[in-house]
Design a protein around this motif. Structure first.
Motif, PDB file in Angstrom:
ATOM      1  N   THR A   6      -9.792  -7.713  56.707  1.00  0.00           N
ATOM      2  CA  THR A   6      -8.842  -7.690  57.816  1.00  0.00           C
ATOM      3  C   THR A   6      -9.525  -8.167  59.094  1.00  0.00           C
ATOM      4  O   THR A   6     -10.660  -7.819  59.373  1.00  0.00           O
ATOM      5  N   SER A   7      -8.852  -8.989  59.873  1.00  0.00           N
ATOM      6  CA  SER A   7      -9.438  -9.509  61.102  1.00  0.00           C
ATOM      7  C   SER A   7      -9.702  -8.386  62.084  1.00  0.00           C
ATOM      8  O   SER A   7      -9.088  -7.319  62.027  1.00  0.00           O
ATOM      9  N   ALA A  22     -27.541  -6.039  64.354  1.00  0.00           N
ATOM     10  CA  ALA A  22     -26.935  -6.172  63.036  1.00  0.00           C
ATOM     11  C   ALA A  22     -26.136  -7.465  62.915  1.00  0.00           C
ATOM     12  O   ALA A  22     -26.110  -8.097  61.849  1.00  0.00           O
ATOM     13  N   GLY A  23     -25.493  -7.873  64.017  1.00  0.00           N
ATOM     14  CA  GLY A  23     -24.704  -9.094  64.041  1.00  0.00           C
ATOM     15  C   GLY A  23     -25.512 -10.339  64.327  1.00  0.00           C
ATOM     16  O   GLY A  23     -24.936 -11.416  64.562  1.00  0.00           O
ATOM     17  N   ALA A  44     -20.179  -4.032  59.313  1.00  0.00           N
ATOM     18  CA  ALA A  44     -21.124  -4.810  60.112  1.00  0.00           C
ATOM     19  C   ALA A  44     -21.848  -5.868  59.293  1.00  0.00           C
ATOM     20  O   ALA A  44     -22.454  -6.791  59.859  1.00  0.00           O
ATOM     21  N   ALA A  45     -21.804  -5.752  57.976  1.00  0.00           N
ATOM     22  CA  ALA A  45     -22.431  -6.756  57.107  1.00  0.00           C
ATOM     23  C   ALA A  45     -21.506  -7.938  56.845  1.00  0.00           C
ATOM     24  O   ALA A  45     -21.930  -8.928  56.232  1.00  0.00           O
ATOM     25  N   ASP A  46     -20.252  -7.859  57.304  1.00  0.00           N
ATOM     26  CA  ASP A  46     -19.279  -8.917  57.068  1.00  0.00           C
ATOM     27  C   ASP A  46     -19.468 -10.055  58.074  1.00  0.00           C
ATOM     28  O   ASP A  46     -19.921  -9.845  59.199  1.00  0.00           O
ATOM     29  N   ALA A  47     -19.104 -11.274  57.654  1.00  0.00           N
ATOM     30  CA  ALA A  47     -19.263 -12.440  58.529  1.00  0.00           C
ATOM     31  C   ALA A  47     -18.467 -12.294  59.822  1.00  0.00           C
ATOM     32  O   ALA A  47     -18.878 -12.809  60.880  1.00  0.00           O
ATOM     33  N   ASP A  48     -17.324 -11.615  59.776  1.00  0.00           N
ATOM     34  CA  ASP A  48     -16.528 -11.407  60.989  1.00  0.00           C
ATOM     35  C   ASP A  48     -17.323 -10.674  62.063  1.00  0.00           C
ATOM     36  O   ASP A  48     -17.133 -10.905  63.263  1.00  0.00           O
ATOM     37  N   PHE A  49     -18.201  -9.776  61.628  1.00  0.00           N
ATOM     38  CA  PHE A  49     -18.963  -8.992  62.599  1.00  0.00           C
ATOM     39  C   PHE A  49     -19.981  -9.864  63.322  1.00  0.00           C
ATOM     40  O   PHE A  49     -20.281  -9.636  64.502  1.00  0.00           O
ATOM     41  N   VAL A  50     -20.518 -10.867  62.636  1.00  0.00           N
ATOM     42  CA  VAL A  50     -21.429 -11.806  63.285  1.00  0.00           C
ATOM     43  C   VAL A  50     -20.710 -12.532  64.417  1.00  0.00           C
ATOM     44  O   VAL A  50     -21.248 -12.695  65.519  1.00  0.00           O
ATOM     45  N   THR A  65     -13.773  -6.137  70.999  1.00  0.00           N
ATOM     46  CA  THR A  65     -13.124  -5.625  69.794  1.00  0.00           C
ATOM     47  C   THR A  65     -11.615  -5.797  69.877  1.00  0.00           C
ATOM     48  O   THR A  65     -10.953  -6.113  68.882  1.00  0.00           O
ATOM     49  N   GLN A  66     -11.062  -5.599  71.062  1.00  0.00           N
ATOM     50  CA  GLN A  66      -9.617  -5.764  71.247  1.00  0.00           C
ATOM     51  C   GLN A  66      -9.180  -7.220  71.118  1.00  0.00           C
ATOM     52  O   GLN A  66      -7.997  -7.494  70.887  1.00  0.00           O
TER      53      GLN A  66
END
Length: 422
Positions: A2-3, A222-223, A289-295, A381-382
């Motif tokens: 999810t985005s 982490a990102g 945090a390990a997901d590409a979106d978090f980067v 984040t928003q």
């Protein structure tokens, strides 16, 4: 996955509070009030963020009902097999995410994580070299009202007056003079990159342990948006609720050689049973945090911080250390003719949330302060963008300079409502 935007906006809405309203209408009213406050304000408090619906679901789960003193496979109570798996999964995710040899997810807060680290490495009376709170250090870096200042002999280092950056020559000189057993870095109000390698070198010169308090930057590390302290530090303490976007709490990363000492310092020395709903929620956040979106998120945080800093500077406000390399911006209000406390209140009246703060070489007391500390974690984040940060900077300056709060609050609400946090 999810985005980021939908993960926040799909969270709990007032309609989901019906059960609470029936059981406890007074608390329900307070919850509604907080929901309404957040929805119509711009969140620029540097130490706050929003968790995902998945994290909130685990926090409100039955995992919080189980007593689980000890560690996976070594509990003092039965029936912990699923909790063991959740904690072990979280520890594995933390090690892999940060490249650490050992992780402990049980500390209830960042302050308790620091206390556990001190307890593992020191005995009362030992000398600690840490950044003085008046220069940006956390209160666990030697405040006389905190364990770090009451139980240990804390020597403080600061920043250069010329550029308001860490004075590594002073750190080296103080280390050679006082021979600390522990050197600490990782301030709560410092906007520039930290040279972890230089601290490691100084620690090795005097035979000291090196602790990094990464409470503010752990998620940005982490990102992959900021350099990691892991290759240099003996122990790294973090909070899970700021840039990591998890539940409120702490975690500790350390070398394998110190793992038993760290674990024993958390339990049984410092805490009893962990809050297993919180530990499992940390595991969820670490997975996110390990997901590409978090980067992408981590990089956007820095981009937005730079834009916010540029907007404030363009309006004539001076930035401490001449800008930022992380999510924080420190503003000097010396030429604005008001204190940090006054500016914070004016912004709050308009619906802009930020924090008054003392500045390096400040002559004011902390409850007044000469500056403001802002951050872009929650706003990013928003879904807010660089353009929104320039708008936010304009709104902040208008508030500081005494604009009509009613008209200003309407403009603030218009921006906030474009990016619903829940």
């Amino acid at each position: 996955m999810t985005s980021l935007r939908s993960a926040i906006s799909d969270g709990p809405r007032p309609a989901t509070f019906d059960a609470l309203r029936s059981a406890d209408p007074r608390i329900a009213d307070l919850l509604y009030g907080e929901y309404d406050r957040v929805r119509h304000a711009i969140q620029l408090t540097a130490s706050e963020n929003f968790t995902s619906p998945a994290v909130r679901a685990v926090l409100g789960s039955t995992l919080g009902d189980k007593h689980a003193e000890g560690y996976p496979g070594r509990r003092y109570y039965g029936g912990c097999e699923f909790l063991d798996q959740a904690e072990e999964l979280g520890r594995t995710r933390a090690r892999e995410l940060f490249g650490a040899e050992h992780a402990n997810l049980q500390p209830h807060s960042g302050t308790l994580a620091n206390l556990a680290a001190f307890a593992a490495l020191l005995v009362p009376g030992d000398t600690v070299l840490a950044m003085e709170p008046r220069y940006g250090g956390h209160f666990t870096s030697g405040s006389s009202r905190n364990f770090s200042g009451k139980w240990f002999r804390t020597v403080g280092y600061g920043v250069r007056r010329s550029d308001e950056r860490i004075d590594y020559d002073q750190v080296r000189d103080l280390a050679a003079e006082h021979l600390p057993k522990l050197i600490v870095c990782g301030p709560t109000a410092y906007t520039r990159l930290i040279d972890f390698a230089a601290f490691r070198e100084i620690a090795d010169e005097v035979g000291a342990y090196f602790l990094v308090d990464a409470a503010q930057i752990s998620g940005l590390v982490a990102g992959r948006a900021m350099p990691s302290p892991i290759p240099y530090a003996d122990v790294v303490t973090c909070t899970s609720h700021k840039s990591l976007r998890g539940p409120r709490g702490g975690l500790i990363l350390c070398t394998r050689a110190l793992s038993r000492r760290i674990d024993n310092a958390v339990f049984p020395f410092l805490q009893g049973a962990p809050q297993m709903n919180n530990v499992a929620a940390k595991a969820v956040a670490l997975g996110e945090a390990a997901d590409a979106d978090f980067v992408d998120y981590a990089q956007n945080v820095l981009t937005n911080a730079s834009a916010l800093a540029c907007g404030l500077e363009a309006a004539g406000l001076r930035l401490v250390a001449d800008g930022t390399d992380n999510h924080m911006v420190l503003v000097d209000l010396g030429d604005a003719g008001i204190t940090g406390a006054e500016a914070e209140q004016r912004c709050r009246d308009a619906g802009i949330l930020l924090t008054k703060h003392v500045l390096p070489f400040d002559h004011r007391l902390p409850e007044h302060g000469s500056g403001l500390r802002l951050g872009t974690l929650a706003a990013t984040t928003q879904g807010m963008t660089e353009a929104d940060m320039f708008t936010a900077a304009e709104l902040i300056v208008r508030a500081i300079r005494g604009a009509d709060p009613v008209a200003l609050r309407n403009d603030v609400a218009d921006l906030a409502e474009q990016y619903p946090c829940y």
